[in-house]
Structures are given as C-alpha cells and as structure tokens.
Design an enzyme around this catalytic site. Structure first.
Site: not given
Length: 178
Positions: A105, A147-148, A151
C-alpha cells in the site's frame, strides 16, 4: 494531466476515517474540483507505481478511488486494465472463495502482507461523469477493488492480515518472491 499529491501514511488519523459519499444528483462531470482530484489521483498513483489509490490516501474524505491494474516495478505480473475512477463504489455480491495474496500500500510503505480477499465480486459505482456502472471483477483486479474499498471504510490491508508472521518488509518480500 494532474499533480502528484502527498500520500498520507499509517499513523495519520485521517487514514482511519470513513469517507463521505458524494451526492449522486450533482453533475460530476462539470465539477472541476472533482475532475482535478481524479487527475491528481491518477498522476500520483502512476508516479508511485501503484495499481490503485483512494481519495482518503491524499487526505480527501470522499468515496472515490482509482483502479488501474498494470505491470509495474511493484506488481510486475499485474494484468492491464484501463484506469477507472470509481465514485460511491459498492460491492453488490461476492463469490464464496477467499484467496490469500500479497498486498502492499502506498500508505504503508515498505511492507507487504498476505491478505484474504474474495476471488470474485460484483460491484457498482459512478464513473467520473456520473454514469452508473455494474461490473464483475475477479482475481487481481477484484483484490485491488477490495483493497481500495477498505480505504473508504478507514481500513488498511494490515487490518485483514490473519497472522502477524504474514507481514514482511518489502526487501524480504522481493527476496522471497520478487
């Protein structure tokens, strides 16, 4: 193209805040601030050899991220896809199969972790012009999306690592798998 923005790193409390949804009724394509942000995210991600980046990583608390899989020094085996801005993204459904894969990341420099993710997902999002899309992703691109998406919830990949021994330095990762 856009400007390279500073990427905030683990320890910055803004990385742990939930992002706010954008008003789907507004004319996203005419919002110059939004269009500039998207261009800046694309430029920042490319400059830092990422395959995705979320607005919270540049201290903007909006539900926006870029998915842009392509081979680069950090992910030489990545498949190629057109960089795609995704606004107010949601996972509609997922398959049953979880696959563990190594992730890094831009906000957690120098570390990789073995993270379980769904192999297949169906998603919806608005593009940079406000058009609704519903798509199916699998394997590495599904991993980037998840993954995003994390966030936007104030999470980083380290939150999903199951065993502390599954976190490596970038140098150890490259030595073992690079």
């Amino acid at each position: 193209m856009g400007n390279v923005r500073p990427v905030i790193e683990l320890g910055d409390r803004r990385l742990r805040q939930r992002a706010q949804a954008m008003d789907p009724g507004m004319d996203l394509g005419a919002d110059l601030h939004l269009q500039r942000l998207i261009d800046d995210l694309l430029t920042t991600m490319t400059a830092k050899n990422g395959v995705g980046i979320a607005a919270p990583q540049v201290a903007v608390e909006q539900q926006l991220f870029i998915v842009a899989s392509r081979p680069n020094p950090r992910y030489p085996q990545a498949p190629t896809m057109e960089p795609t801005a995704m606004i107010n993204p949601h996972i509609l459904s997922h398959g049953d199969e979880l696959v563990r894969g190594w992730e890094g990341c831009l906000s957690v420099p120098g570390r990789r972790g073995l993270v379980p993710r769904y192999r297949e997902i169906e998603v919806t999002y608005l593009d940079r012009y406000g058009q609704v899309h519903q798509r199916y992703f699998q394997d590495f691109i599904a991993r980037i999306f998840q993954h995003e998406h994390d966030h936007l919830q104030g999470k980083v990949f380290l939150d999903r690592v199951e065993d502390p021994q599954d976190v490596l330095t970038e140098a150890d990762y490259q030595q073992r798998f690079g």
